[in-house]
Design a protein around this motif. Structure first.
Motif, PDB file in Angstrom:
ATOM      1  N   LEU A   1      13.881   4.201  -3.324  1.00  0.00           N
ATOM      2  CA  LEU A   1      13.023   5.267  -2.801  1.00  0.00           C
ATOM      3  C   LEU A   1      13.495   5.862  -1.479  1.00  0.00           C
ATOM      4  O   LEU A   1      13.353   7.061  -1.250  1.00  0.00           O
ATOM      5  CB  LEU A   1      11.587   4.724  -2.612  1.00  0.00           C
ATOM      6  CG  LEU A   1      10.884   4.197  -3.859  1.00  0.00           C
ATOM      7  CD1 LEU A   1       9.542   3.577  -3.470  1.00  0.00           C
ATOM      8  CD2 LEU A   1      10.667   5.319  -4.861  1.00  0.00           C
ATOM      9  N   ARG A   2      14.008   5.008  -0.598  1.00  0.00           N
ATOM     10  CA  ARG A   2      14.318   5.439   0.769  1.00  0.00           C
ATOM     11  C   ARG A   2      15.729   5.040   1.170  1.00  0.00           C
ATOM     12  O   ARG A   2      15.928   4.129   1.981  1.00  0.00           O
ATOM     13  CB  ARG A   2      13.319   4.815   1.742  1.00  0.00           C
ATOM     14  CG  ARG A   2      11.890   5.292   1.681  1.00  0.00           C
ATOM     15  CD  ARG A   2      11.731   6.639   2.383  1.00  0.00           C
ATOM     16  NE  ARG A   2      12.336   6.640   3.693  1.00  0.00           N
ATOM     17  CZ  ARG A   2      11.765   6.175   4.818  1.00  0.00           C
ATOM     18  NH1 ARG A   2      10.552   5.658   4.748  1.00  0.00           N
ATOM     19  NH2 ARG A   2      12.388   6.239   5.971  1.00  0.00           N
ATOM     20  N   PRO A   3      16.752   5.690   0.645  1.00  0.00           N
ATOM     21  CA  PRO A   3      18.113   5.339   1.078  1.00  0.00           C
ATOM     22  C   PRO A   3      18.355   5.623   2.551  1.00  0.00           C
ATOM     23  O   PRO A   3      19.319   5.110   3.135  1.00  0.00           O
ATOM     24  CB  PRO A   3      19.011   6.204   0.179  1.00  0.00           C
ATOM     25  CG  PRO A   3      18.126   7.305  -0.309  1.00  0.00           C
ATOM     26  CD  PRO A   3      16.755   6.736  -0.384  1.00  0.00           C
ATOM     27  N   ASP A   4      17.475   6.427   3.172  1.00  0.00           N
ATOM     28  CA  ASP A   4      17.618   6.743   4.595  1.00  0.00           C
ATOM     29  C   ASP A   4      17.008   5.674   5.493  1.00  0.00           C
ATOM     30  O   ASP A   4      17.182   5.722   6.721  1.00  0.00           O
ATOM     31  CB  ASP A   4      16.947   8.084   4.898  1.00  0.00           C
ATOM     32  CG  ASP A   4      15.455   8.060   4.580  1.00  0.00           C
ATOM     33  OD1 ASP A   4      15.095   7.603   3.467  1.00  0.00           O
ATOM     34  OD2 ASP A   4      14.647   8.464   5.445  1.00  0.00           O
ATOM     35  N   LEU A   5      16.255   4.718   4.922  1.00  0.00           N
ATOM     36  CA  LEU A   5      15.582   3.702   5.731  1.00  0.00           C
ATOM     37  C   LEU A   5      16.617   2.739   6.288  1.00  0.00           C
ATOM     38  O   LEU A   5      17.388   2.128   5.550  1.00  0.00           O
ATOM     39  CB  LEU A   5      14.567   2.933   4.878  1.00  0.00           C
ATOM     40  CG  LEU A   5      13.759   1.862   5.595  1.00  0.00           C
ATOM     41  CD1 LEU A   5      12.861   2.479   6.659  1.00  0.00           C
ATOM     42  CD2 LEU A   5      12.932   1.063   4.602  1.00  0.00           C
TER      43      LEU A   5
ATOM     44  N   ARG B   1       0.820  -1.210   0.000  1.00  0.00           N
ATOM     45  CA  ARG B   1       0.000   0.000   0.000  1.00  0.00           C
ATOM     46  C   ARG B   1       0.858   1.266   0.000  1.00  0.00           C
ATOM     47  O   ARG B   1       0.471   2.286  -0.564  1.00  0.00           O
ATOM     48  CB  ARG B   1      -0.937   0.012   1.212  1.00  0.00           C
ATOM     49  CG  ARG B   1      -2.018  -1.047   1.180  1.00  0.00           C
ATOM     50  CD  ARG B   1      -3.077  -0.763   2.222  1.00  0.00           C
ATOM     51  NE  ARG B   1      -2.537  -0.717   3.567  1.00  0.00           N
ATOM     52  CZ  ARG B   1      -2.428  -1.773   4.368  1.00  0.00           C
ATOM     53  NH1 ARG B   1      -2.835  -2.964   3.955  1.00  0.00           N
ATOM     54  NH2 ARG B   1      -1.935  -1.644   5.577  1.00  0.00           N
ATOM     55  N   ASP B   2       2.009   1.207   0.667  1.00  0.00           N
ATOM     56  CA  ASP B   2       2.871   2.388   0.804  1.00  0.00           C
ATOM     57  C   ASP B   2       4.318   1.935   0.704  1.00  0.00           C
ATOM     58  O   ASP B   2       4.951   1.583   1.704  1.00  0.00           O
ATOM     59  CB  ASP B   2       2.610   3.080   2.148  1.00  0.00           C
ATOM     60  CG  ASP B   2       3.566   4.238   2.405  1.00  0.00           C
ATOM     61  OD1 ASP B   2       4.197   4.716   1.432  1.00  0.00           O
ATOM     62  OD2 ASP B   2       3.702   4.647   3.572  1.00  0.00           O
ATOM     63  N   GLN B   3       4.853   1.950  -0.523  1.00  0.00           N
ATOM     64  CA  GLN B   3       6.195   1.425  -0.731  1.00  0.00           C
ATOM     65  C   GLN B   3       7.254   2.245  -0.003  1.00  0.00           C
ATOM     66  O   GLN B   3       8.322   1.722   0.331  1.00  0.00           O
ATOM     67  CB  GLN B   3       6.513   1.372  -2.226  1.00  0.00           C
ATOM     68  CG  GLN B   3       5.673   0.361  -2.988  1.00  0.00           C
ATOM     69  CD  GLN B   3       6.134   0.201  -4.419  1.00  0.00           C
ATOM     70  OE1 GLN B   3       6.993   0.927  -4.898  1.00  0.00           O
ATOM     71  NE2 GLN B   3       5.540  -0.763  -5.112  1.00  0.00           N
ATOM     72  N   GLU B   4       6.994   3.494   0.249  1.00  0.00           N
ATOM     73  CA  GLU B   4       7.990   4.330   0.917  1.00  0.00           C
ATOM     74  C   GLU B   4       8.007   4.124   2.429  1.00  0.00           C
ATOM     75  O   GLU B   4       8.935   4.573   3.099  1.00  0.00           O
ATOM     76  CB  GLU B   4       7.730   5.803   0.614  1.00  0.00           C
ATOM     77  CG  GLU B   4       7.959   6.173  -0.847  1.00  0.00           C
ATOM     78  CD  GLU B   4       7.928   7.665  -1.058  1.00  0.00           C
ATOM     79  OE1 GLU B   4       8.067   8.416  -0.066  1.00  0.00           O
ATOM     80  OE2 GLU B   4       7.757   8.101  -2.206  1.00  0.00           O
ATOM     81  N   LEU B   5       6.995   3.454   2.966  1.00  0.00           N
ATOM     82  CA  LEU B   5       6.860   3.308   4.424  1.00  0.00           C
ATOM     83  C   LEU B   5       7.006   4.669   5.097  1.00  0.00           C
ATOM     84  O   LEU B   5       7.844   4.876   5.991  1.00  0.00           O
ATOM     85  CB  LEU B   5       7.895   2.330   4.988  1.00  0.00           C
ATOM     86  CG  LEU B   5       7.602   0.842   4.811  1.00  0.00           C
ATOM     87  CD1 LEU B   5       8.665   0.013   5.525  1.00  0.00           C
ATOM     88  CD2 LEU B   5       6.224   0.467   5.335  1.00  0.00           C
ATOM     89  N   ALA B   6       6.198   5.595   4.660  1.00  0.00           N
ATOM     90  CA  ALA B   6       6.266   6.964   5.178  1.00  0.00           C
ATOM     91  C   ALA B   6       6.114   6.962   6.693  1.00  0.00           C
ATOM     92  O   ALA B   6       5.233   6.299   7.248  1.00  0.00           O
ATOM     93  CB  ALA B   6       5.175   7.815   4.532  1.00  0.00           C
ATOM     94  N   GLY B   7       6.986   7.696   7.354  1.00  0.00           N
ATOM     95  CA  GLY B   7       6.936   7.808   8.804  1.00  0.00           C
ATOM     96  C   GLY B   7       7.706   6.742   9.539  1.00  0.00           C
ATOM     97  O   GLY B   7       7.815   6.786  10.764  1.00  0.00           O
TER      98      GLY B   7
ATOM     99  N   LEU C   1      11.992  -4.590   1.057  1.00  0.00           N
ATOM    100  CA  LEU C   1      12.615  -3.496   1.812  1.00  0.00           C
ATOM    101  C   LEU C   1      13.936  -3.078   1.180  1.00  0.00           C
ATOM    102  O   LEU C   1      14.253  -1.883   1.114  1.00  0.00           O
ATOM    103  CB  LEU C   1      12.824  -3.926   3.264  1.00  0.00           C
ATOM    104  CG  LEU C   1      11.576  -3.957   4.144  1.00  0.00           C
ATOM    105  CD1 LEU C   1      11.885  -4.611   5.477  1.00  0.00           C
ATOM    106  CD2 LEU C   1      11.031  -2.541   4.364  1.00  0.00           C
ATOM    107  N   TRP C   2      14.698  -4.056   0.723  1.00  0.00           N
ATOM    108  CA  TRP C   2      15.969  -3.700   0.095  1.00  0.00           C
ATOM    109  C   TRP C   2      15.704  -2.943  -1.207  1.00  0.00           C
ATOM    110  O   TRP C   2      16.420  -1.992  -1.538  1.00  0.00           O
ATOM    111  CB  TRP C   2      16.804  -4.952  -0.162  1.00  0.00           C
ATOM    112  CG  TRP C   2      18.147  -4.615  -0.754  1.00  0.00           C
ATOM    113  CD1 TRP C   2      18.607  -4.906  -1.987  1.00  0.00           C
ATOM    114  CD2 TRP C   2      19.196  -3.888  -0.099  1.00  0.00           C
ATOM    115  NE1 TRP C   2      19.877  -4.403  -2.158  1.00  0.00           N
ATOM    116  CE2 TRP C   2      20.273  -3.774  -1.016  1.00  0.00           C
ATOM    117  CE3 TRP C   2      19.333  -3.306   1.162  1.00  0.00           C
ATOM    118  CZ2 TRP C   2      21.454  -3.124  -0.706  1.00  0.00           C
ATOM    119  CZ3 TRP C   2      20.520  -2.648   1.475  1.00  0.00           C
ATOM    120  CH2 TRP C   2      21.569  -2.569   0.553  1.00  0.00           C
TER     121      TRP C   2
END
Length: 842
Positions: free
Chosen positions: A154-158, A118-124, A147-148
């Motif tokens: 999208l989220r190199p900070d994750l 639903r939210d590939q970026e896992l916002a928040g 996740l990788w």
């Protein structure tokens, strides 16, 4: 109030600086820490900044099981002096305990998978901890790959942490782009190893069946351990049924409590297991207690040596759990539970000699499980073949092909394998795509049945799906509570994604359900929509599914006698020839025909069966014959194909082979062997391959077996002779039927062995012949017969026989046959086929 003493005592604390540095440097790390070190509880608290003074972050912890997710959340909340829902929350299927200030949320891998779709970026979300990676559950492997992918694009900070008690650290490090491996050491105590095999051999596990003799032995070993050792006993068994049986055999242990822990155990029992007890305890557990849960007070482990793993039979379309021998790695994990808090002991219920033959590690679920749900997740993610996903093990090609077939059948993917709009909706339901399609096709009205089929139904509910539905509605057990929660979830989520059924014709309302639909019809409709190829009709004493698989009901089944059923769950008990229905529903014929309507067809069948051509018109529902009528004037091409099949099955002996025909075939085989082309190959395989050249037009006029018997094989075979080059005219020269011997007789040649034909002739008829007769340059094998026609000698060199072997034959036979000539020099004697007196007169 934060329980600092408990936090300070967790051994993983020593690895936190290295873990923090790894995450600050590259954003990903692999944490290897033994059970009980605090990797599941302290690490998320530190990452979230709830202890240790770090920056505030939101952390998601993914656990493979619901029981482990709840337990981890409760433990972290306890360490902070809070209750779940404050700083620490959890979300599992059908239950969410999360507040506005929650910083650490523990979820199951299935929940996280849905969230990612639903939210590939896992916002928040700032960090994700994948716990118990070594268990290699399919959802966990998929989540790690997604996740990788998110981190790379999208989220190199994750921040990602792959955490496990024992794992392929190198493999996970490579998967996470060369992430550092951080190891934490735990406090270990010595564990005595006691081999305790059964006194007599037990049957190996088969399907879901475990030999009762082994369970009785396990119960006896538990009693022995209670007598010989101090502390609580943790006993590992493969499943809920075995736990219940062993608990029953233990009976009343007086001052010892017997607790059962598994995924279906009530929350109160789970809480009791995970808290220190006032009385001594025996905890009967599945593999959930290997690493996901910490059971305090355990000093003794009793290991049955068995585990449950998913398996799928792609050819039959039947999947489910099966009982296997636990791996050596699992054995080490289980044994380690005895030495967590003090020295302990492990009793292994198998012989030491067997240990080396056990598999080293459990099979990764992606290698053995039904991949339909995985394939849908990959398609929804945008990688239908999963080739671009970071997976430790690639999915098997055959399993993926089977999964794509199912997805295409339910309309979840297009021809290119990409997820359709319906496929995306199905992926959001959180159930197997088959069940999701049934849920949508019934517009959510089948939620109760889908909830039953989403999880293993307790055996005591029986094999009748409708009866299990009624029991779940009125039951007060833990399963019924989870079922009710899942029904509520399914109704809510189906309302969100509901749409009119697509891709299937509406069979006149047969699949519509509503408030007035009875339980039996409801169960049949939903199960049939989910498993249309498992609709089955009564056929003798068993049922034939439309897929072609035969199944049978257990003794006392409530489904017995139903004309039509649908099989939701099946297994194959040891010693039986057919699959056994473990959960199914009676189905009205109109529902059966509607649900499996894509397999309904009427066709002409012309085939070879029971020794002759059978012609009929058949209406079929897959493999199930609905109606059969005689077929007149069957198409000649179909009849010809059936006759050819008969010749393949029963051989060319169906034709008429007069003596000359068989001899012709032998002569041709001889010439083919020694001269090759242009002489034809007349083996069965070659004749079948060239049937158009030699058996027409006779075959074209045949209609049944009797017609084949009237075809003269010799006349037909003559068509294969090399007429065009003129070689056919030399047949009698190169391979004559008979040759003339010195006596003047014309003797038949036996071509039965194409390597060396045989000439059987009375010895006296060969007198005077020095050179062995030959055909096509091949010396004959001469069988020299006595006057009575019995073999006296065999030779391929007559000159040598007259010189060396004849004397012995003469000495043996001349007294027995005095009226026949026995000259001393046969090479110079005159050949005769008569007695001595007639030979002299001649």
């Amino acid at each position: 109030m934060i329980r600092d003493d408990a936090l300070d005592a967790l051994p993983v604390r020593s690895a936190l600086p290295a873990l923090t540095d790894a995450l600050e440097g590259g954003g990903a790390a692999v944490l290897v820490a033994p059970p009980g070190t605090g990797k599941t509880t302290l690490v998320p608290l530190v990452l979230a900044g709830l202890v240790g003074g770090g920056p505030a972050r939101r952390v998601v912890v993914a656990e493979p099981r619901r029981i482990a997710a709840r337990a981890a959340a409760r433990r972290m909340a306890w360490l902070l002096g809070e209750k779940p829902g404050d700083s620490i929350g959890f979300t599992v299927r059908g239950e969410r305990v999360v507040g506005r200030h929650t910083r650490v949320e523990v979820v199951t891998t299935g929940v996280l998978l849905q969230r990612l779709q639903r939210d590939q970026e896992l916002a928040g979300t700032d960090a994700v901890v994948l716990d118990e990676c070594h268990e290699r559950h399919l959802d966990a492997d998929t989540v790690a790959a997604f996740l990788w992918d998110v981190r790379q694009t999208l989220r190199p900070d994750l921040r990602l942490v792959a955490a496990s008690a024992t794992t392929d650290a190198g493999g996970w490090a490579r998967l996470l782009g060369g992430a550092p491996v951080v190891e934490a050491t735990g406090v270990t105590h010595p564990v005595d190893l006691v081999w305790s095999p059964p006194a007599r051999p037990v049957r190996p596990p088969h399907g879901m069946r475990v030999d009762p003799a082994l369970l009785a032995h396990v119960a006896a070993v538990v009693r022995r351990a209670l007598e010989e050792r101090e502390g609580d006993v943790l006993c590992f068994l493969p499943g809920v049924g075995e736990i219940a049986r062993v608990a029953g055999q233990l009976g009343d242990l007086g001052a010892v409590d017997v607790l059962q822990v598994h995924g279906r155990a009530p929350a109160a029992v789970q809480d009791a297991v995970l808290a220190p007890g006032e009385r001594r305890r025996v905890v009967l557990a599945t593999s959930v207690a290997e690493s996901s849960l910490t059971v305090p007070g355990v000093r003794v482990v009793v290991d049955s040596g068995l585990a449950r793993e998913p398996r799928v039979d792609h050819a039959r379309g039947l999947s489910g759990l099966t009982t296997v021998r636990a791996s050596r790695a699992a054995g080490r994990q289980r044994a380690g539970r005895a030495g967590r808090e003090a020295p302990g002991a492990v009793y292994r219920c198998w012989a030491e000699a067997e240990d080396g033959r056990l598999p080293a590690f459990p099979a990764p679920e992606i290698k053995v499980a039904d991949l339909t749900a995985f394939a849908l997740q990959a398609a929804c993610w945008g990688v239908p073949d999963a080739s671009g996903l970071a997976l430790l093990d690639p999915p098997p090609g055959g399993a993926m092909a089977a999964a794509r077939e199912v997805l295409a059948a339910v309309g979840a993917v297009d021809r290119a394998g990409r997820a359709t709009e319906l496929g995306v909706r199905l992926g959001r339901l959180g159930v197997h795509p088959r069940l999701g399609r049934a849920l949508l096709d019934t517009a959510g009205g089948g939620a109760e049945v889908v909830a039953l089929l989403s999880e293993e139904v307790p055996r005591e509910y029986g094999d009748d799906l409708a009866g299990a539905l009624r029991r779940a509605r009125h039951g007060g057990d833990a399963y019924a509570g989870r079922w009710a929660a899942e029904v509520r979830r399914l109704r809510a989520v189906s309302a969100e994604v509901s749409r009119p059924p697509a891709g299937r014709a509406d069979p006149g309302g047969a699949v519509r359900v509503g408030p007035g639909t009875g339980d039996d019809r409801l169960a049949g409709i939903v199960a049939s929509l989910a498993f249309p190829e498992r609709v089955a009709r009564l056929d003798g004493g068993s049922y034939l599914m439309v897929s072609g698989t035969r199944v049978e009901l257990g003794d006392g089944s409530a489904l017995r006698g139903a004309p039509w059923i649908v099989v939701a769950v099946a297994g194959r008990p040891g010693g039986t020839g057919h699959a056994r229905v473990r959960l199914g529903a009676a189905v009205p014929e109109d529902v059966a025909l509607a649900a499996a309507g894509a397999l309904l067809e009427e066709r002409e069948e012309v085939r070879w069966a029971d020794g002759d051509v059978v012609t009929r018109r058949v209406e079929r529902l897959g493999a199930v014959e609905l109606a059969v009528r005689p077929l007149r004037d069957a198409r000649p091409a179909l009849v010809r194909a059936a006759l050819l099949e008969g010749l393949r099955q029963e051989g060319l002996g169906l034709l008429r082979w007069p003596p000359g025909a068989e001899l012709l075939r032998q002569r041709l085989a001889f010439l083919r062997t020694h001269l090759g082309q242009p002489w034809p190959d007349v083996s069965d395989e070659a004749l079948h391959a060239r049937v158009d050249e030699w058996l027409e037009p006779e075959l074209g006029r045949a209609r049944r077996r009797a017609d084949l018997g009237r075809i003269d094989a010799g006349q037909a075979l003559a068509r294969l002779l090399p007429w065009a080059g003129g070689e056919a005219a030399r047949l009698d020269e190169l391979a004559p039927e008979r040759i003339t011997v010195p006596s003047g007789s014309r003797v038949r040649i036996d071509y039965g062995d194409p390597e060396r034909p045989v000439l059987a002739v009375k010895l006296q008829e060969m007198f005077g012949l020095q050179e062995t007769p030959a055909v096509a340059g091949v010396p004959l094998l001469v069988h020299l017969l006595s006057p009575a026609g019995r073999p006296a000698a065999v030779t391929a060199d007559l000159a040598s026989f007259w010189r060396d072997g004849y004397r012995a034959v003469r000495a043996e036979l001349r007294g027995r046959y005095p009226r026949h000539p026995w000259p001393e020099d046969p090479a110079a004697a005159r050949a005769t086929r008569h007695t001595k007196a007639r030979a002299d007169r001649g």
